[in-house]
Write a protein that holds these residues in place. Structure first.
Motif, PDB file in Angstrom:
ATOM      1  N   UNK A  74       0.821  -1.205   0.000  1.00 32.95           N
ATOM      2  CA  UNK A  74       0.000   0.000   0.000  1.00 32.95           C
ATOM      3  C   UNK A  74       0.853   1.252   0.000  1.00 32.95           C
ATOM      4  N   UNK A  75       0.261   2.317  -0.479  1.00 34.30           N
ATOM      5  CA  UNK A  75       0.849   3.656  -0.431  1.00 34.30           C
ATOM      6  C   UNK A  75      -0.197   4.559   0.202  1.00 34.30           C
ATOM      7  N   UNK A  76       0.096   5.048   1.409  1.00 35.57           N
ATOM      8  CA  UNK A  76      -0.882   5.795   2.197  1.00 35.57           C
ATOM      9  C   UNK A  76      -0.378   7.220   2.383  1.00 35.57           C
ATOM     10  N   UNK A  77      -1.172   8.187   1.931  1.00 36.07           N
ATOM     11  CA  UNK A  77      -0.845   9.602   2.112  1.00 36.07           C
ATOM     12  C   UNK A  77      -1.404  10.053   3.453  1.00 36.07           C
ATOM     13  N   UNK A  78      -0.524  10.529   4.320  1.00 36.58           N
ATOM     14  CA  UNK A  78      -0.912  10.872   5.682  1.00 36.58           C
ATOM     15  C   UNK A  78      -0.079  12.048   6.173  1.00 36.58           C
ATOM     16  N   UNK A  79      -0.731  12.988   6.839  1.00 32.30           N
ATOM     17  CA  UNK A  79      -0.001  14.124   7.396  1.00 32.30           C
ATOM     18  C   UNK A  79       0.967  13.651   8.479  1.00 32.30           C
ATOM     19  N   UNK A  80       2.126  14.298   8.520  1.00 33.45           N
ATOM     20  CA  UNK A  80       3.190  13.865   9.430  1.00 33.45           C
ATOM     21  C   UNK A  80       2.743  13.889  10.888  1.00 33.45           C
TER      22      UNK A  80
END
Length: 280
Positions: free
Chosen positions: A193-199
């Protein structure tokens, strides 16, 4: 003689622009950034509320939109209902702008004929309401710039259509518990998976969990590269709330979607996605 036109880049035009265009005697075109189905629903609001001013006060069933069909109560944005504290969105913004649509020369829709054929035909034929301007489907419109700070090298190492791409943007009201459950689901799903998430949200998981997740996928910070990632051959599924630009990116790249609509136009957008066969 120089010729000018006025463009309004919103999903529906600010009503004040129609007066400016009239005063300058120039054409006004609107760029709609939502689905044709949601645009049609908003455009029909003046007719709907003139026939029944309490349509959203005692809304117990479906709304019937000519040429579109039934809109279920569950798909109506919560902010439209009379008992919602954000009902002003409907009364002070959407309704005045919808009433101004007949003064517009034309509307550019970020969609295309194959994706919403019946809705676009209904708009063209005047079935939604005969006073609406011409529509021009010009989608999908996207940004295909990956930039330097990206995960393209990691994606290059993955087999075709093997990666689940998860991106809910940066403004979606998703709770900490929901994020943890999404993380658990990705960890056990058996797919990369590739998950875009704020740091700042990474602290919800703890270092141990993050290390385990990194063995099965990648977590990346938000950026202006969604369309380019979607177009990568390694992407096999897109999980999103059905924000319309994201839907068009997936449609352009032929990536199936798993929809989790939250608010606004997203539930109607999800219906479009399912009907078009792009996902559910």
């Amino acid at each position: 003689m120089n010729q000018f036109l006025l463009l309004s880049q919103t999903f529906i035009l600010p009503s004040s622009l129609s007066q400016i265009a009239n005063n300058l005697n120039i054409p006004l075109y609107n760029i709609s950034t939502t689905s044709a189905k949601f645009y049609s629903t908003v455009a029909y609001l003046p007719v709907l509320l003139s026939e029944d001013p309490n349509a959203f006060k005692y809304c117990s069933g479906n709304l019937e939109i000519p040429g579109i069909g039934s809109v279920t109560k569950s798909s109506i944005p919560r902010s439209w209902l009379d008992d919602s504290p954000s009902n002003y969105v409907l009364q002070d913004y959407l309704l005045p702008n919808a009433r101004a649509l007949p003064q517009v020369t034309g509307v550019f829709l970020n969609t295309f004929d194959w994706f919403e054929p019946e809705t676009i035909a209904s708009l063209d034929d005047g079935r939604v309401t005969s006073s609406l301007p011409l529509v021009f489907p010009v989608g999908p419109v996207g940004n295909y710039n990956l930039g330097e700070d990206n995960q393209c090298s990691w994606l290059d190492e993955q087999p075709a259509e093997s990666v689940v791409y998860v991106n809910f943007g940066t403004r979606e009201p998703i709770s900490a518990q929901q994020l943890r459950e999404i993380g658990e689901g990705l960890e056990i799903c058996g797919y990369k998976f590739l998950w875009v998430l704020k740091e700042e949200l990474l602290e919800l998981f703890g270092n141990t969990v993050l290390v385990e997740m990194e063995k099965k996928g990648k977590i990346m910070k938000p950026g202006d590269y969604e369309a380019a990632i979607m177009d990568h051959p390694a992407i096999g599924l897109f999980v999103n709330q059905c924000e319309w630009d994201s839907v068009m990116n997936a449609a352009w790249s032929g990536v199936p979607m798993m929809a989790w609509p939250q608010h606004g136009d997203q539930k109607l957008n999800a219906e479009v996605v399912e009907k078009a066969g792009l996902g559910r």
